[in-house]
Write a protein that holds these residues in place. Structure first.
Motif, PDB file in Angstrom:
ATOM      1  N   GLU A 128      -6.286  -3.264  -2.260  1.00  0.00           N
ATOM      2  CA  GLU A 128      -4.830  -3.185  -2.334  1.00  0.00           C
ATOM      3  C   GLU A 128      -4.353  -2.545  -3.630  1.00  0.00           C
ATOM      4  OE1 GLU A 128      -1.071  -6.005  -1.209  1.00  0.00           O
ATOM      5  OE2 GLU A 128      -2.514  -6.810  -2.638  1.00  0.00           O
ATOM      6  N   LEU A 129      -5.038  -2.768  -4.737  1.00  0.00           N
ATOM      7  CA  LEU A 129      -4.611  -2.174  -5.995  1.00  0.00           C
ATOM      8  C   LEU A 129      -4.699  -0.651  -5.954  1.00  0.00           C
ATOM      9  CD1 LEU A 129      -6.118  -4.620  -8.648  1.00  0.00           C
ATOM     10  CD2 LEU A 129      -3.811  -4.578  -7.672  1.00  0.00           C
ATOM     11  N   ILE A 130      -5.703  -0.132  -5.238  1.00  0.00           N
ATOM     12  CA  ILE A 130      -5.806   1.322  -5.066  1.00  0.00           C
ATOM     13  C   ILE A 130      -4.650   1.817  -4.202  1.00  0.00           C
ATOM     14  CG2 ILE A 130      -7.217   3.199  -4.150  1.00  0.00           C
ATOM     15  CD1 ILE A 130      -8.354   1.976  -6.665  1.00  0.00           C
ATOM     16  N   ARG A 131      -4.354   1.080  -3.141  1.00  0.00           N
ATOM     17  CA  ARG A 131      -3.225   1.450  -2.272  1.00  0.00           C
ATOM     18  C   ARG A 131      -1.924   1.486  -3.056  1.00  0.00           C
ATOM     19  NH1 ARG A 131      -2.732  -2.831   1.966  1.00  0.00           N
ATOM     20  NH2 ARG A 131      -0.868  -1.600   2.432  1.00  0.00           N
ATOM     21  N   LEU A 132      -1.721   0.493  -3.936  1.00  0.00           N
ATOM     22  CA  LEU A 132      -0.474   0.429  -4.694  1.00  0.00           C
ATOM     23  C   LEU A 132      -0.404   1.520  -5.759  1.00  0.00           C
ATOM     24  CD1 LEU A 132      -0.039  -3.437  -5.084  1.00  0.00           C
ATOM     25  CD2 LEU A 132       1.109  -1.901  -3.481  1.00  0.00           C
ATOM     26  N   LYS A 133      -1.546   1.869  -6.340  1.00  0.00           N
ATOM     27  CA  LYS A 133      -1.562   2.936  -7.338  1.00  0.00           C
ATOM     28  C   LYS A 133      -1.178   4.272  -6.709  1.00  0.00           C
ATOM     29  CE  LYS A 133      -4.483   5.266 -10.752  1.00  0.00           C
ATOM     30  NZ  LYS A 133      -5.818   5.324 -11.403  1.00  0.00           N
ATOM     31  N   ARG A 135       0.675   4.773  -3.944  1.00  0.00           N
ATOM     32  CA  ARG A 135       1.565   4.295  -2.876  1.00  0.00           C
ATOM     33  C   ARG A 135       2.116   5.445  -2.048  1.00  0.00           C
ATOM     34  NH1 ARG A 135       1.668  -0.519  -0.310  1.00  0.00           N
ATOM     35  NH2 ARG A 135       3.790  -1.238   0.175  1.00  0.00           N
ATOM     36  N   TYR A 136       2.353   6.612  -2.666  1.00  0.00           N
ATOM     37  CA  TYR A 136       2.882   7.752  -1.926  1.00  0.00           C
ATOM     38  C   TYR A 136       1.912   8.202  -0.838  1.00  0.00           C
ATOM     39  CZ  TYR A 136       0.241   9.538  -5.922  1.00  0.00           C
ATOM     40  OH  TYR A 136      -0.711   9.714  -6.909  1.00  0.00           O
ATOM     41  N   LEU A 137       0.623   7.958  -1.023  1.00  0.00           N
ATOM     42  CA  LEU A 137      -0.350   8.236   0.037  1.00  0.00           C
ATOM     43  C   LEU A 137      -0.418   7.089   1.032  1.00  0.00           C
ATOM     44  CD1 LEU A 137      -3.302   9.760  -2.046  1.00  0.00           C
ATOM     45  CD2 LEU A 137      -1.555  10.982  -0.725  1.00  0.00           C
ATOM     46  N   ASP A 138      -0.408   5.880   0.510  1.00  0.00           N
ATOM     47  CA  ASP A 138      -0.488   4.701   1.372  1.00  0.00           C
ATOM     48  C   ASP A 138       0.659   4.678   2.382  1.00  0.00           C
ATOM     49  OD1 ASP A 138      -1.688   2.208   2.105  1.00  0.00           O
ATOM     50  OD2 ASP A 138      -0.105   1.158   1.025  1.00  0.00           O
ATOM     51  N   LEU A 139       1.842   5.098   1.956  1.00  0.00           N
ATOM     52  CA  LEU A 139       3.000   5.078   2.850  1.00  0.00           C
ATOM     53  C   LEU A 139       2.893   6.115   3.964  1.00  0.00           C
ATOM     54  CD1 LEU A 139       5.913   4.586   0.279  1.00  0.00           C
ATOM     55  CD2 LEU A 139       5.040   2.912   1.917  1.00  0.00           C
ATOM     56  N   ARG A 140       1.992   7.076   3.833  1.00  0.00           N
ATOM     57  CA  ARG A 140       1.790   8.048   4.914  1.00  0.00           C
ATOM     58  C   ARG A 140       1.051   7.428   6.095  1.00  0.00           C
ATOM     59  NH1 ARG A 140      -0.350  13.451   1.656  1.00  0.00           N
ATOM     60  NH2 ARG A 140       1.457  13.663   0.254  1.00  0.00           N
ATOM     61  N   ALA A 559       8.588  -0.806   0.249  1.00  0.00           N
ATOM     62  CA  ALA A 559       8.116   0.540  -0.081  1.00  0.00           C
ATOM     63  C   ALA A 559       7.345   0.559  -1.397  1.00  0.00           C
ATOM     64  CB  ALA A 559       9.298   1.514  -0.144  1.00  0.00           C
ATOM     65  N   PHE A 560       7.900  -0.062  -2.434  1.00  0.00           N
ATOM     66  CA  PHE A 560       7.268  -0.019  -3.753  1.00  0.00           C
ATOM     67  C   PHE A 560       7.219  -1.427  -4.344  1.00  0.00           C
ATOM     68  CE2 PHE A 560       9.389   4.086  -3.089  1.00  0.00           C
ATOM     69  CZ  PHE A 560       8.271   4.922  -3.119  1.00  0.00           C
ATOM     70  N   GLN A 564       0.702  -9.243  -7.897  1.00  0.00           N
ATOM     71  CA  GLN A 564       0.951 -10.660  -8.157  1.00  0.00           C
ATOM     72  C   GLN A 564       1.153 -10.934  -9.643  1.00  0.00           C
ATOM     73  OE1 GLN A 564      -0.902 -13.792  -6.173  1.00  0.00           O
ATOM     74  NE2 GLN A 564      -1.202 -12.708  -4.250  1.00  0.00           N
ATOM     75  N   SER A 565       0.844  -9.968 -10.491  1.00  0.00           N
ATOM     76  CA  SER A 565       1.137 -10.116 -11.922  1.00  0.00           C
ATOM     77  C   SER A 565       2.420  -9.369 -12.301  1.00  0.00           C
ATOM     78  CB  SER A 565      -0.034  -9.606 -12.763  1.00  0.00           C
ATOM     79  OG  SER A 565      -0.278  -8.231 -12.502  1.00  0.00           O
ATOM     80  N   ALA A 566       3.243  -9.055 -11.277  1.00  0.00           N
ATOM     81  CA  ALA A 566       4.536  -8.391 -11.482  1.00  0.00           C
ATOM     82  C   ALA A 566       4.388  -7.020 -12.149  1.00  0.00           C
ATOM     83  CB  ALA A 566       5.480  -9.272 -12.287  1.00  0.00           C
ATOM     84  N   THR A 567       3.370  -6.267 -11.738  1.00  0.00           N
ATOM     85  CA  THR A 567       3.125  -4.928 -12.275  1.00  0.00           C
ATOM     86  C   THR A 567       3.296  -3.893 -11.170  1.00  0.00           C
ATOM     87  OG1 THR A 567       1.525  -5.788 -13.870  1.00  0.00           O
ATOM     88  CG2 THR A 567       1.409  -3.439 -13.380  1.00  0.00           C
ATOM     89  N   ASP A 568       3.885  -2.760 -11.512  1.00  0.00           N
ATOM     90  CA  ASP A 568       3.946  -1.624 -10.604  1.00  0.00           C
ATOM     91  C   ASP A 568       2.750  -0.728 -10.907  1.00  0.00           C
ATOM     92  OD1 ASP A 568       4.436   0.895  -9.420  1.00  0.00           O
ATOM     93  OD2 ASP A 568       6.588   0.531  -9.417  1.00  0.00           O
ATOM     94  N   MET A 569       1.783  -0.711 -10.001  1.00  0.00           N
ATOM     95  CA  MET A 569       0.544   0.026 -10.258  1.00  0.00           C
ATOM     96  C   MET A 569       0.769   1.532 -10.300  1.00  0.00           C
ATOM     97  SD  MET A 569      -1.777  -2.208 -10.720  1.00  0.00           S
ATOM     98  CE  MET A 569      -3.224  -1.155 -10.645  1.00  0.00           C
ATOM     99  N   MET A 570       1.773   2.018  -9.602  1.00  0.00           N
ATOM    100  CA  MET A 570       2.004   3.457  -9.549  1.00  0.00           C
ATOM    101  C   MET A 570       2.667   3.956 -10.833  1.00  0.00           C
ATOM    102  SD  MET A 570       4.081   5.642  -6.670  1.00  0.00           S
ATOM    103  CE  MET A 570       5.704   5.107  -7.228  1.00  0.00           C
ATOM    104  N   THR A 571       3.732   3.289 -11.264  1.00  0.00           N
ATOM    105  CA  THR A 571       4.465   3.737 -12.458  1.00  0.00           C
ATOM    106  C   THR A 571       4.006   3.055 -13.736  1.00  0.00           C
ATOM    107  OG1 THR A 571       6.191   2.032 -12.279  1.00  0.00           O
ATOM    108  CG2 THR A 571       6.502   4.064 -10.993  1.00  0.00           C
TER     109      THR A 571
END
Length: 599
Positions: A128-133, A135-140, A559-560, A564-571
């Motif tokens: 999941e952390l890779i998906r969140l990093k 995310r623009y690909l995961d959402l496809r 979407a974004f 669980q540690s309240a971090t946005d992996m992408m930004t």
């Protein structure tokens, strides 16, 4: 990449059907898969509406064929082509477009792509952390796009229903005054007012009550809310809720309207029939029968009280708890006499998570009862147990003895765990109910004071008002939760609308007159200007979409989302700010920002 002018799209990939055969169309999309069959190249082209197979023939256009040879996963293509039936025997019944294909007449490669860090065809699991990093690909991925589409449809349905029911959609402030009574606020420093802070709203609660004072009568908002609290699979630091408030209503009016709305939404968005009216369970009954204030009613396994039998037995552990007024209760796990000793040890550890110190059990066989505790009960007592719990050969009776809350929570979670193991839960069923008449207050042993079980603006039940001074713990609230499949979908209450009652509530919560005036003075003053009786509810939109889409986490319908540690992996938010920014906000840190610390 082609430098020619892009063809204008005429249709989405996933919308093509057999009726479109012989039409010349234009597609744009991403390469999902590419297959070279020696002489012909096949590309599965994907856009937000689905996938279609495109065929490239070098005799039709050599340049397009060469581009197709060079194309790789996630290249962006612009294709002009003709729809034709797939050759007999090559149809794909698993695709909505499986009866047809598109013969490419001309193609432009609009952009290339690096090799994605994970497959986008929904096959296999990805960290999941890779998906969140990415995310623009995961959402496809189709599953994620379907979730976004469902979310859009649900919000449109909400607005349509509420507009037709006479509600006004009104925005309330995001920059508010801090008045934490539950989770911690997110604070926003003010540059203009030195040393002062705004807070991001945990909910629009006070503003929507003010709107009722103003005479709006029916308000709703799809509201963004913020809570600085520990996260779980169904919690986020920022989330969305459908917020509603109405004047001159009783609880029954709000429940009836919400039932109509939910039935409309589920029918419109899923084609699912929701049976109304929903059953209503008082809090005390829900806890007694199911060990939960949000019980899952898709299966039985209700809690059974055996305290009287336990008190008369020689099983001292049970007897002592029963005589002290605790709970000795059990569930009948139908067909679970097959469970091994190891299985039962695992379940003992499971209930230990919720505070239970043990799990007693009795296997019910054809001609005997097998259990380490059977010797402590007489034959008559064992018969009573079996009769009360409606035991049959093959069942396993499981018991917990503890204070009422520990026993309730332990058995409540245990019945759900066994239901999952035994496949008793229908994932396609939507089982709604209301739980109401919650306690108004709960005592916090750590702080040595009463706290509001919901929030301090909830009205006590009229018939319990006389106990506010003498027995506040027995006062019930005009509060109600909407429960779906064992999850709290929404919660609301009839509000306090008189200043004297609101001040009494603050007093019970150990909020001084000075503090209540500082935090809530504007609300108290508003109550002196003809405030109508009013009430409302808020539904968790993220949680609703999660349940409607049969997802395990709300992160899969946002979407974004944050981790669980309240971090946005992408930004990589939250991040450091500069000393200049801090100075403008009149803030000094104990340590300089990481990006400005001496090297």
């Amino acid at each position: 990449m082609s430098s020619e002018k892009m063809f204008k799209r005429t249709v989405y990939c996933g919308e093509l059907r057999k009726a479109d055969v012989d039409k010349e169309i234009v597609l744009v999309g991403w390469v999902l898969r590419r297959r070279d069959h020696g002489g012909l190249i096949f590309i599965d082209l994907r856009d937000r509406e689905g996938i279609v197979q495109v065929v490239f023939d070098p005799t039709i256009d050599a340049d397009s064929f060469a581009q197709a040879e060079a194309a790789r996963s996630e290249y962006v293509l612009n294709i002009r082509g003709r729809v034709r039936p797939r050759p007999a025997g090559s149809e794909n019944p698993n695709m909505a477009t499986g009866e047809i294909e598109v013969l490419c007449l001309k193609m432009h490669t609009l952009n290339k792509s690096k090799t994605p860090p994970f497959s986008l065809d929904d096959e296999g699991s990805v960290d999941e952390l890779i998906r969140l990093k990415y995310r623009y690909l995961d959402l496809r991925r189709p599953a994620m796009m379907d979730a976004l589409r469902l979310r859009h449809k649900v919000t449109i349905a909400m607005r349509h229903f509420l507009d037709g029911s006479g509600f006004y959609e009104i925005e309330t402030p995001i920059l508010c005054k801090s008045s934490p009574e539950g989770a911690r606020d997110y604070l926003v420093p003010s540059r203009v007012h030195e040393g002062a802070f705004f807070a991001l709203p945990q909910s629009p609660q006070l503003f929507k009550q003010i709107l009722m004072v103003a005479g709006v009568d029916k308000y709703f908002q799809i509201a963004r809310c913020f809570r600085d609290e520990d996260l779980r699979a169904d919690r986020q630091p920022e989330f969305t809720q459908l917020d509603m408030e109405m004047s001159f209503v009783e609880e029954e009016d709000i429940r009836a309207l919400c039932e109509q709305m939910l039935a409309y939404i589920f029918k419109d968005c899923l084609g699912a029939e929701v049976k109304t009216p929903f059953p209503v369970l008082p809090y005390a009954e829900a806890m007694s029968r199911f060990g939960s204030d949000k019980p899952d009613l898709r299966f039985g396994m209700e809690l059974v009280d055996i305290a009287d039998i336990a008190a008369a037995s020689e099983f001292t552990t049970f007897a002592a708890v029963a005589k002290e007024g605790g709970w000795v209760r059990g569930i009948n796990a139908k067909g679970c006499a097959k469970y091994s000793r190891r299985d039962m040890d695992g379940l003992k550890d499971f209930v230990g998570i919720y505070g239970a110190k043990g799990l007693a059990y009795i296997y019910v066989d054809e001609n005997e009862l097998r259990s380490p505790i059977a010797k402590f009960f007489t034959e008559q007592q064992l018969r009573q147990l079996c009769e009360r719990m409606q035991a049959e050969p093959g069942d396993c009776l499981m018991f917990v003895a503890a204070d009422w809350l520990t026993a309730a929570e332990s058995l409540g979670h245990l019945r759900c765990e066994i239901a999952r193991r035994e496949g008793l839960i229908d994932p396609d069923e939507f089982n709604f109910l209301w739980v109401n008449q919650f306690p108004l207050l709960e005592y916090n042993d750590e702080d040595k004071r009463w706290k509001a079980m919901h929030h301090p603006f909830t009205s006590p039940m009229d018939e319990d008002m006389h106990m506010l001074d003498s027995e506040p713990g027995k006062v019930r609230a005009k509060a109600y939760d909407c429960v779906l499949n064992g999850c709290e979908l929404g919660g609301g209450s009839i509000r306090i609308h008189r200043r004297d009652v609101q001040e009494k509530m603050f007093s019970l919560l150990n909020i001084s007159a000075e503090e209540s005036s500082e935090k809530f003075g504007y609300l108290l003053e508003a109550f002196e200007y003809g405030t109508p009786p009013h009430g409302g509810i808020a539904f968790g939109l993220d949680r609703m979409i999660m349940l409607m889409g049969n997802k395990d986490s709300i992160r899969d319908v946002i979407a974004f989302p944050k981790t669980q540690s309240a971090t946005d992996m992408m930004t990589q938010a939250p991040g450091s700010v500069t000393l200049k920014q801090l100075r403008e906000l009149h803030i000094r840190l104990a340590k300089p920002p990481k990006n400005e610390q001496p090297q």
